[in-house]
Design a protein around this motif. Structure first.
Motif, PDB file in Angstrom:
ATOM      1  N   GLY A  89       0.792  -1.226   0.000  1.00 33.40           N
ATOM      2  CA  GLY A  89       0.000   0.000   0.000  1.00 33.40           C
ATOM      3  C   GLY A  89       0.816   1.263   0.000  1.00 33.40           C
ATOM      4  O   GLY A  89       0.308   2.340   0.340  1.00 33.40           O
ATOM      5  N   SER A  90       2.100   1.167  -0.394  1.00 32.38           N
ATOM      6  CA  SER A  90       2.952   2.356  -0.391  1.00 32.38           C
ATOM      7  C   SER A  90       2.751   3.221  -1.635  1.00 32.38           C
ATOM      8  O   SER A  90       3.310   4.318  -1.719  1.00 32.38           O
ATOM      9  CB  SER A  90       4.420   1.948  -0.305  1.00 32.38           C
ATOM     10  OG  SER A  90       4.817   1.232  -1.464  1.00 32.38           O
ATOM     11  N   LEU A  91       1.987   2.723  -2.623  1.00 36.21           N
ATOM     12  CA  LEU A  91       1.732   3.429  -3.879  1.00 36.21           C
ATOM     13  C   LEU A  91       3.013   3.697  -4.664  1.00 36.21           C
ATOM     14  O   LEU A  91       3.069   4.601  -5.498  1.00 36.21           O
ATOM     15  CB  LEU A  91       1.008   4.764  -3.610  1.00 36.21           C
ATOM     16  CG  LEU A  91      -0.358   4.673  -2.916  1.00 36.21           C
ATOM     17  CD1 LEU A  91      -0.925   6.061  -2.668  1.00 36.21           C
ATOM     18  CD2 LEU A  91      -1.327   3.844  -3.734  1.00 36.21           C
ATOM     19  N   GLY A 124       2.150   6.785   1.506  1.00 39.59           N
ATOM     20  CA  GLY A 124       1.227   5.763   1.026  1.00 39.59           C
ATOM     21  C   GLY A 124       0.092   5.540   1.998  1.00 39.59           C
ATOM     22  O   GLY A 124       0.012   6.150   3.073  1.00 39.59           O
ATOM     23  N   HIS A 125      -0.788   4.613   1.642  1.00 36.62           N
ATOM     24  CA  HIS A 125      -1.990   4.367   2.449  1.00 36.62           C
ATOM     25  C   HIS A 125      -1.664   3.859   3.851  1.00 36.62           C
ATOM     26  O   HIS A 125      -2.325   4.229   4.821  1.00 36.62           O
ATOM     27  CB  HIS A 125      -2.898   3.367   1.734  1.00 36.62           C
ATOM     28  CG  HIS A 125      -3.497   3.885   0.465  1.00 36.62           C
ATOM     29  ND1 HIS A 125      -3.975   5.161   0.335  1.00 36.62           N
ATOM     30  CD2 HIS A 125      -3.691   3.277  -0.754  1.00 36.62           C
ATOM     31  CE1 HIS A 125      -4.447   5.337  -0.898  1.00 36.62           C
ATOM     32  NE2 HIS A 125      -4.282   4.212  -1.568  1.00 36.62           N
ATOM     33  N   VAL A 126      -0.656   3.011   3.987  1.00 31.10           N
ATOM     34  CA  VAL A 126      -0.350   2.436   5.301  1.00 31.10           C
ATOM     35  C   VAL A 126       0.126   3.513   6.266  1.00 31.10           C
ATOM     36  O   VAL A 126      -0.319   3.594   7.410  1.00 31.10           O
ATOM     37  CB  VAL A 126       0.698   1.310   5.173  1.00 31.10           C
ATOM     38  CG1 VAL A 126       1.142   0.831   6.556  1.00 31.10           C
ATOM     39  CG2 VAL A 126       0.131   0.138   4.379  1.00 31.10           C
ATOM     40  N   VAL A 127       1.062   4.342   5.814  1.00 28.35           N
ATOM     41  CA  VAL A 127       1.564   5.410   6.678  1.00 28.35           C
ATOM     42  C   VAL A 127       0.451   6.396   7.016  1.00 28.35           C
ATOM     43  O   VAL A 127       0.316   6.844   8.165  1.00 28.35           O
ATOM     44  CB  VAL A 127       2.749   6.132   6.017  1.00 28.35           C
ATOM     45  CG1 VAL A 127       3.185   7.328   6.850  1.00 28.35           C
ATOM     46  CG2 VAL A 127       3.922   5.175   5.834  1.00 28.35           C
ATOM     47  N   SER A 200      -7.809   3.849  -3.467  1.00 29.64           N
ATOM     48  CA  SER A 200      -7.402   3.697  -4.856  1.00 29.64           C
ATOM     49  C   SER A 200      -5.944   4.082  -5.030  1.00 29.64           C
ATOM     50  O   SER A 200      -5.355   4.790  -4.217  1.00 29.64           O
ATOM     51  CB  SER A 200      -8.291   4.562  -5.755  1.00 29.64           C
ATOM     52  OG  SER A 200      -8.030   5.933  -5.536  1.00 29.64           O
ATOM     53  N   GLY A 201      -5.365   3.619  -6.125  1.00 29.09           N
ATOM     54  CA  GLY A 201      -3.986   3.954  -6.425  1.00 29.09           C
ATOM     55  C   GLY A 201      -3.880   5.255  -7.198  1.00 29.09           C
ATOM     56  O   GLY A 201      -4.831   6.038  -7.286  1.00 29.09           O
ATOM     57  N   ILE A 202      -2.718   5.474  -7.788  1.00 29.81           N
ATOM     58  CA  ILE A 202      -2.476   6.684  -8.564  1.00 29.81           C
ATOM     59  C   ILE A 202      -3.153   6.542  -9.930  1.00 29.81           C
ATOM     60  O   ILE A 202      -3.038   5.511 -10.579  1.00 29.81           O
ATOM     61  CB  ILE A 202      -0.970   6.923  -8.732  1.00 29.81           C
ATOM     62  CG1 ILE A 202      -0.313   7.114  -7.347  1.00 29.81           C
ATOM     63  CG2 ILE A 202      -0.695   8.122  -9.622  1.00 29.81           C
ATOM     64  CD1 ILE A 202       1.187   7.223  -7.388  1.00 29.81           C
ATOM     65  N   GLY A 218      -7.565   7.959  -1.255  1.00 30.87           N
ATOM     66  CA  GLY A 218      -7.198   7.723   0.128  1.00 30.87           C
ATOM     67  C   GLY A 218      -8.411   7.778   1.037  1.00 30.87           C
ATOM     68  O   GLY A 218      -9.501   8.208   0.637  1.00 30.87           O
ATOM     69  N   ALA A 219      -8.198   7.352   2.272  1.00 28.06           N
ATOM     70  CA  ALA A 219      -9.264   7.411   3.285  1.00 28.06           C
ATOM     71  C   ALA A 219      -9.335   8.831   3.831  1.00 28.06           C
ATOM     72  O   ALA A 219      -9.042   9.106   5.002  1.00 28.06           O
ATOM     73  CB  ALA A 219      -8.980   6.410   4.392  1.00 28.06           C
TER      74      ALA A 219
END
Length: 556
Positions: A89-91, A124-127, A200-202, A218-219
């Motif tokens: 999930g780091s994109l 990214g999403h995780v961070v 979603s991604g980029i 992103g959330a």
């Protein structure tokens, strides 16, 4: 409808919404922090961390809990950023550099949320979700816990050892019973009004000036809710609350301002209920509201003032404002975010008029106590109240008292140390940055405005605000490191003296009210408190303000 009238109507709607929520939310938070029962999920958390939720703590133990928990948060968030390149999930984003990872970890743990990076190009999403969003909850809960500990110092009968409650209980309840439920409702409202919420991604977002734009999802709605509600301020995107994915409509803009002010103002009701006199809460509320309304009126005046044919046609100073919301809404947002420790922005403070930029800076210099950050605003204003009754005692030659507690030498030393920490950090770091050869290279403006860029940065960091004046390249080793240090010291050193003051007060035997006791629930005391706040801040910061925003504003 004229822009001025639109701004006034939005301000009135905001006041009405805050008034409706004040009593029920304030009473609810008083019950949360006074309850002797534990929810099942809370018991599981206590068991997992090995804490006894019913054990009372003296102020040193309470402080150790605050510091230990925050240290773990800094280390975890730092490690998460350094490992981002190998996390799912780091994109595709790389790991964060050490100095920036340190700055960001400290920033979110201290409830500052200063960002020297572009969120949509670095995290990214995780961070964002497991790191930054989680800290938005727990850092706000830490501030609320310290505020409640100080209130207990005033409220409790004499305790030989000065117990202030249990930090772990206050922390967990602040998250599970206050912040999570409110943030959930707020996130649903924001998502329903157009704020995005996905993983979603980029992807391509259309054509712009002959080229394509790329955006990641992103959330955002969930993080936006706690970002404002917890007076955090860190945005998912670099444009923060000026970005349409974070703040798409005039309604969401006003709703976000409401979230920023909701808990800090309502905590004065919690204070009044817990000390057994709601009038005391109203007195503190009156002081906070007076400063907030005064700053809002001053900001709207500076930005609506017409200084030439072009501004006359536009209705005011439109540079840097979010045109979707107008000058009035941008002014209200700017004051709300700088008088609290939020730091979110829906406009560019650097592009405000010289005096308007000075208003945002002065709001932070007050200590962000009108109404201030979640928890930090209340304990900051209560410390100012201690100073105010001390000054009043000197005027009449009587030992000062506040809420049945004598304010002696020990208490006033704690309060004075609290007041001196932040100005010392701001002025020392600003002087060092201007004296050394390399930090000045980060300024994109010269003269008074360039000075304001650096002064604003350290004011924002030391007061745990997080907003930026723009124009300053803060992503350097010098600024990442020194701003990080300012954020750490500006957050936790004041807490040391707040908790020490609370412990000292809790050990006292309450003194009875007499004919000579200063009535601190009266309008006279609220006025004394406002005057004390403005005079102390003015004497401390006026020379620095004169070199920056005042010089720029008077030269315009």
């Amino acid at each position: 409808m004229s822009p001025v009238l639109a701004g006034v109507l939005q301000l009135l709607a905001l006041i009405a919404a805050l008034a409706l929520a004040y009593v029920p939310l304030g009473n609810y938070m008083a019950r949360v922090y006074s309850s002797t029962t534990h929810w099942r999920v809370e018991k599981l958390i206590y068991k997992g961390i090995g804490a006894n939720p019913d054990a009372e703590m003296r102020w040193p133990a309470y402080l150790r809990g605050v510091l230990a928990f925050s240290l773990i948060g800094v280390l975890f968030l730092y490690a998460l950023q350094r490992l981002q390149g190998v996390l799912p999930g780091s994109l595709g984003f790389a790991s964060i550099d050490p100095d920036q990872a340190f700055n960001t970890a400290v920033s979110f743990v201290t409830n500052t949320n200063w960002q020297s990076y572009y969120g949509e190009q670095a995290m990214g999403h995780v961070v964002q979700t497991a790191g930054l969003a989680v800290q938005n909850f727990v850092s706000a809960a830490v501030g609320m816990a310290v505020a409640v500990a100080l209130v207990r110092g005033f409220a409790r009968s004499r305790s030989r050892t000065g117990e202030l409650g249990n930090f772990w209980t206050d922390l967990v309840r602040g998250v599970t019973r206050v912040l999570v439920p409110l943030a959930f409702v707020a996130a649903v409202v924001l998502a329903a009004r157009g704020v995005i919420q996905n993983f979603s991604g980029i992807h391509e977002a259309g054509q712009f000036m002959g080229g394509s734009q790329q955006w990641n999802g992103g959330a955002v709605a969930s993080q936006e809710a706690i970002k404002e509600l917890g007076t955090n301020g860190g945005g998912y995107f670099n444009a923060n609350s000026a970005h349409p994915f974070e703040n798409p409509t005039p309604f969401t803009n006003l709703f976000e301002i409401f979230l920023i002010l909701l808990i800090p103002f309502s905590l004065t009701r919690t204070f009044g209920v817990m000390v057994g006199s709601v009038k005391q809460g109203y007195a503190v509320l009156a002081a906070m509201a007076t400063v907030w309304l005064g700053f809002t009126a001053l900001m709207m005046w500076t930005e609506f003032a017409h200084h030439g044919p072009a501004l006359e046609l536009a209705g005011g100073a439109t540079e840097g404002k979010e045109v979707r919301f107008g000058i009035g809404a941008s002014s209200i947002f700017a004051v709300a975010t700088t008088l609290t420790s939020t730091g979110a922005v829906d406009s560019l403070h650097s592009s405000f008029t010289g005096l308007g930029g000075g208003v945002t800076m002065l709001g932070m210099m007050l200590g962000e106590i009108a109404p201030g950050g979640v928890g930090s605003g209340l304990y900051g204003m209560l410390v100012m109240a201690v100073i105010a009754v001390f000054v009043a005692g000197l005027m009449v030659g009587r030992t000062p008292e506040y809420l049945g507690r004598k304010i002696g030498t020990r208490e006033i030393k704690f309060a004075a140390c609290y007041l001196l920490i932040t100005p010392a950090l701001v002025l020392t770091f600003t002087a060092a940055a201007l004296a050394l050869p390399t930090p000045g290279d980060s300024m994109t403006n010269s003269g008074a405005h360039g000075f304001s860029e650096i002064l604003y940065a350290y004011t924002s960091a030391a007061n745990n605000n997080g907003s930026a004046f723009a124009g300053l390249d803060a992503d350097t080793q010098w600024f990442n490191t020194t701003l990080g240090i300012a954020m750490l010291l500006g957050r936790f050193l004041p807490m040391v003296f707040v908790l020490a003051l609370a412990g000292s007060l809790a050990q006292q035997k309450p003194v009875p009210v007499t004919a000579g006791t200063l009535r601190t629930e009266k309008p006279l005391f609220s006025g004394l408190l406002v005057g004390n706040v403005l005079i102390v801040t003015g004497l401390t910061y006026f020379p620095a303000l004169a070199l920056g925003p005042l010089a720029e504003g008077l030269a315009a």
